[in-house]
Motif scaffolding. Structure first.
Motif, PDB file in Angstrom:
ATOM      1  N   SER A   1       0.805  -1.217   0.000  1.00 30.92           N
ATOM      2  CA  SER A   1       0.000   0.000   0.000  1.00 30.92           C
ATOM      3  C   SER A   1       0.841   1.271   0.000  1.00 30.92           C
ATOM      4  CB  SER A   1      -0.925   0.015   1.218  1.00 30.92           C
ATOM      5  OG  SER A   1      -0.183   0.262   2.411  1.00 30.92           O
ATOM      6  N   GLY A   2       2.057   1.206   0.522  1.00 32.25           N
ATOM      7  CA  GLY A   2       2.864   2.412   0.657  1.00 32.25           C
ATOM      8  C   GLY A   2       2.435   3.279   1.828  1.00 32.25           C
ATOM      9  N   ASN A   3       1.620   2.751   2.707  1.00 33.85           N
ATOM     10  CA  ASN A   3       1.183   3.458   3.910  1.00 33.85           C
ATOM     11  C   ASN A   3       2.038   2.999   5.089  1.00 33.85           C
ATOM     12  OD1 ASN A   3      -0.169   4.299   6.289  1.00 33.85           O
ATOM     13  ND2 ASN A   3      -2.132   4.332   5.222  1.00 33.85           N
ATOM     14  N   PRO A   4       2.772   3.920   5.738  1.00 32.45           N
ATOM     15  CA  PRO A   4       3.642   3.504   6.855  1.00 32.45           C
ATOM     16  C   PRO A   4       2.889   2.779   7.963  1.00 32.45           C
ATOM     17  CG  PRO A   4       4.152   5.748   6.190  1.00 32.45           C
ATOM     18  CD  PRO A   4       2.902   5.370   5.458  1.00 32.45           C
ATOM     19  N   LYS A   5       1.634   3.159   8.216  1.00 29.97           N
ATOM     20  CA  LYS A   5       0.859   2.490   9.257  1.00 29.97           C
ATOM     21  C   LYS A   5       0.614   1.028   8.898  1.00 29.97           C
ATOM     22  CE  LYS A   5      -1.517   6.655  10.877  1.00 29.97           C
ATOM     23  NZ  LYS A   5      -2.847   7.313  11.063  1.00 29.97           N
ATOM     24  N   ALA A   6       0.478   0.749   7.606  1.00 38.51           N
ATOM     25  CA  ALA A   6       0.270  -0.627   7.170  1.00 38.51           C
ATOM     26  C   ALA A   6       1.503  -1.481   7.451  1.00 38.51           C
ATOM     27  CB  ALA A   6      -0.079  -0.662   5.684  1.00 38.51           C
ATOM     28  N   LEU A   7       2.690  -0.902   7.268  1.00 38.63           N
ATOM     29  CA  LEU A   7       3.914  -1.644   7.574  1.00 38.63           C
ATOM     30  C   LEU A   7       3.976  -1.982   9.060  1.00 38.63           C
ATOM     31  CD1 LEU A   7       6.640  -2.828   6.765  1.00 38.63           C
ATOM     32  CD2 LEU A   7       7.644  -0.546   7.027  1.00 38.63           C
ATOM     33  N   SER A   8       3.599  -1.017   9.907  1.00 42.42           N
ATOM     34  CA  SER A   8       3.579  -1.273  11.350  1.00 42.42           C
ATOM     35  C   SER A   8       2.634  -2.427  11.673  1.00 42.42           C
ATOM     36  CB  SER A   8       3.157  -0.015  12.104  1.00 42.42           C
ATOM     37  OG  SER A   8       4.001   1.071  11.810  1.00 42.42           O
ATOM     38  N   GLN A   9       1.453  -2.417  11.047  1.00 42.18           N
ATOM     39  CA  GLN A   9       0.474  -3.472  11.297  1.00 42.18           C
ATOM     40  C   GLN A   9       0.961  -4.818  10.774  1.00 42.18           C
ATOM     41  OE1 GLN A   9      -3.325  -2.242   9.709  1.00 42.18           O
ATOM     42  NE2 GLN A   9      -3.198  -0.240  10.700  1.00 42.18           N
ATOM     43  N   ALA A  10       1.642  -4.804   9.623  1.00 42.58           N
ATOM     44  CA  ALA A  10       2.136  -6.056   9.049  1.00 42.58           C
ATOM     45  C   ALA A  10       3.072  -6.768  10.018  1.00 42.58           C
ATOM     46  CB  ALA A  10       2.850  -5.771   7.729  1.00 42.58           C
ATOM     47  N   ILE A  11       3.951  -6.008  10.642  1.00 47.04           N
ATOM     48  CA  ILE A  11       4.915  -6.596  11.580  1.00 47.04           C
ATOM     49  C   ILE A  11       4.203  -7.162  12.796  1.00 47.04           C
ATOM     50  CG2 ILE A  11       6.780  -5.968  13.170  1.00 47.04           C
ATOM     51  CD1 ILE A  11       7.799  -4.085  10.946  1.00 47.04           C
ATOM     52  N   LYS A  12       3.079  -6.548  13.198  1.00 50.48           N
ATOM     53  CA  LYS A  12       2.357  -7.019  14.378  1.00 50.48           C
ATOM     54  C   LYS A  12       1.529  -8.264  14.114  1.00 50.48           C
ATOM     55  CE  LYS A  12       2.037  -2.584  16.807  1.00 50.48           C
ATOM     56  NZ  LYS A  12       2.861  -3.073  17.952  1.00 50.48           N
ATOM     57  N   VAL A  13       0.982  -8.405  12.880  1.00 51.28           N
ATOM     58  CA  VAL A  13       0.027  -9.506  12.659  1.00 51.28           C
ATOM     59  C   VAL A  13       0.660 -10.760  12.065  1.00 51.28           C
ATOM     60  CG1 VAL A  13      -1.863  -7.855  12.348  1.00 51.28           C
ATOM     61  CG2 VAL A  13      -0.665  -8.755  10.332  1.00 51.28           C
ATOM     62  N   VAL A  14       1.830 -10.667  11.446  1.00 52.82           N
ATOM     63  CA  VAL A  14       2.431 -11.861  10.855  1.00 52.82           C
ATOM     64  C   VAL A  14       2.788 -12.835  11.976  1.00 52.82           C
ATOM     65  CG1 VAL A  14       4.844 -11.059  10.886  1.00 52.82           C
ATOM     66  CG2 VAL A  14       4.061 -12.636   9.084  1.00 52.82           C
ATOM     67  N   ARG A  15       2.693 -14.099  11.686  1.00 54.35           N
ATOM     68  CA  ARG A  15       2.947 -15.103  12.727  1.00 54.35           C
ATOM     69  C   ARG A  15       4.397 -15.064  13.176  1.00 54.35           C
ATOM     70  NH1 ARG A  15       6.272 -18.951  11.089  1.00 54.35           N
ATOM     71  NH2 ARG A  15       6.243 -19.730   8.924  1.00 54.35           N
TER      72      ARG A  15
END
Length: 425
Positions: A323-337
């Motif tokens: 997405s190119g949204n910095p908040k999405a990168l933060s969320q990605a790191i939190k939700v990946v197993r």
């Protein structure tokens, strides 16, 4: 910006660079030859009015809604002349000058290892907005003709590459040194001397472009020029999937359902992923993702990413952030197993993401960036040709080149549900 100066040629060049980023330039003093040189230098993102084109002919009304007007040659000069020049002979003289400049601009430096391509399709990319706005100074060299997602036909080829003449093609946009550790190691996208069409070398938003013959890929039989024009972003998606080691059995979440996100989803399916979930805020894009093969969708307009995954009883081995949204990168790191992988394909400019480094360390994560199609051009073309990646479904709008400004406004603002906007040349 307005100026009324009589200048030397060397100052002219400096002035051209100064006014090359989306300015409206009024020049009432330079002679015709210098006017044409200024026009050539300013042909990206600027409008030049010479002595022949008086501003009192309704300029403000005509261009009031155009933040950027990009001029490239015959059609642009003819259009301006039609509005501002009454004398028919003078109008034709201006149009002829435009044709000459267009030819010169696209045949300069035409060496024995280069081909001349007649561009047929060239897409608008979100990174072009950064180039127009001047927010990619490290990658750009102004003035520049945009366009790095394209297809066309070879019209001139040197003797060593004569077999390319008349062929429908795309080409790797990177021009690299070939001898540095990055190039020798198979990662030319990291070459420190790298140049790129549409960024530091003139790109494809024009009738012709010059590129290296060795970089050209002939289209597979039956593949249309329009579909092939998006081989570059498909190659980016494929490179990102390879970097993240997507393979059979993986459960993947793709953040963002723009062009890169939709291509990444399809590439992950082709790589054998067991589940590919597409996440976005826009229902119409999620509907398209489902039609293109996503095994599930996550509507983030209603809940957070973590809540959406919990509601779907889904877990991610890999999260691809597109997405190119910095908040999405933060969320990605939190939700990946734990032990999972995060692929980073989206472009963030100078924006910062809030990340807790211990989330990466304590959960033993891998965060993997991917830039440019690297070793993926041929595979990308074949994925499109055999239907495993559908590029034409993502093209929502097509404009002729002379409506460049309108096309980019539609692409920038997503007008009319725009996803990928294409220029037909």
């Amino acid at each position: 910006a307005g100026f009324d100066l009589r200048v030397e040629s060397k100052i002219l060049e400096e002035m051209a660079l100064l006014f090359s980023r989306g300015r409206l330039v009024f020049n009432r003093s330079l002679n015709a030859d210098l006017n044409m040189r200024v026009f050539e230098a300013l042909s990206c993102g600027s409008l030049l009015l010479t002595d022949r084109l008086p501003a009192e002919a309704g300029l403000e009304e005509l261009f009031a809604d155009r933040k950027h007007l990009v001029l490239y040659g015959e059609d642009d000069l003819e259009e301006l002349a039609r509005y501002y020049v009454e004398n028919e002979a003078e109008r034709e003289q201006i149009a002829a000058e435009g044709r000459r400049l267009a030819l010169e601009r696209h045949t300069y430096g035409h060496r024995a290892d280069q081909v001349l391509v007649r561009v047929r399709y060239s897409a608008c990319c979100a990174t072009d907005f950064d180039l127009i706005d001047g927010t990619m100074p490290d990658q750009a060299r102004y003035p520049i003709i945009l366009g790095h997602e394209w297809s066309g036909e070879v019209v001139e080829a040197p003797p060593g590459y004569a077999h390319l003449a008349g062929k429908a093609v795309v080409a790797d946009n990177l021009v690299t040194c070939g001898i540095c550790p990055a190039c020798v190691g198979g990662r030319p996208n990291l070459c420190r001397k790298m140049e790129e069409l549409g960024f530091s070398l003139n790109g494809a938003h024009a009738e012709y472009l010059v590129t290296l013959a060795r970089s050209v890929r002939v289209l597979p039989s039956g593949l249309s020029l329009k579909a092939a024009a998006l081989a570059e972003p498909v190659g980016v998606a494929l490179y990102g999937a390879r970097r993240a080691r997507i393979g059979p059995g993986d459960r993947v979440v793709v953040l963002g359902a723009g062009p890169i996100g939709l291509f990444t989803m399809q590439v992950c399916r082709a790589a054998g992923a067991a589940e590919v979930w597409q996440a976005d805020l826009r229902a119409e894009r999620l509907d398209l993702a489902r039609r293109l093969g996503a095994t599930g969708i996550l509507d983030l307009s209603k809940m957070s990413l973590a809540e959406a995954l919990g509601s779907a009883n889904a877990e991610a081995d890999v999260v691809m952030e597109c997405s190119g949204n910095p908040k999405a990168l933060s969320q990605a790191i939190k939700v990946v197993r734990p032990g999972g992988r995060v692929g980073v394909i989206g472009y963030y400019g100078d924006e910062l993401a809030e990340i807790r480094p211990s989330d990466i360390m304590m959960r033993d994560l891998e965060v993997l960036g991917a830039v440019c199609p690297t070793g993926t051009w041929d595979a990308a073309l074949h994925l499109i040709a055999d239907g495993r990646v559908n590029t034409e479904a993502v093209i929502t709008h097509t404009f002729p080149l002379e409506r460049f400004a309108e096309a980019y406004e539609v692409a920038r603002h997503g007008t009319g549900g725009a996803i990928k906007v294409m220029l037909e040349i």
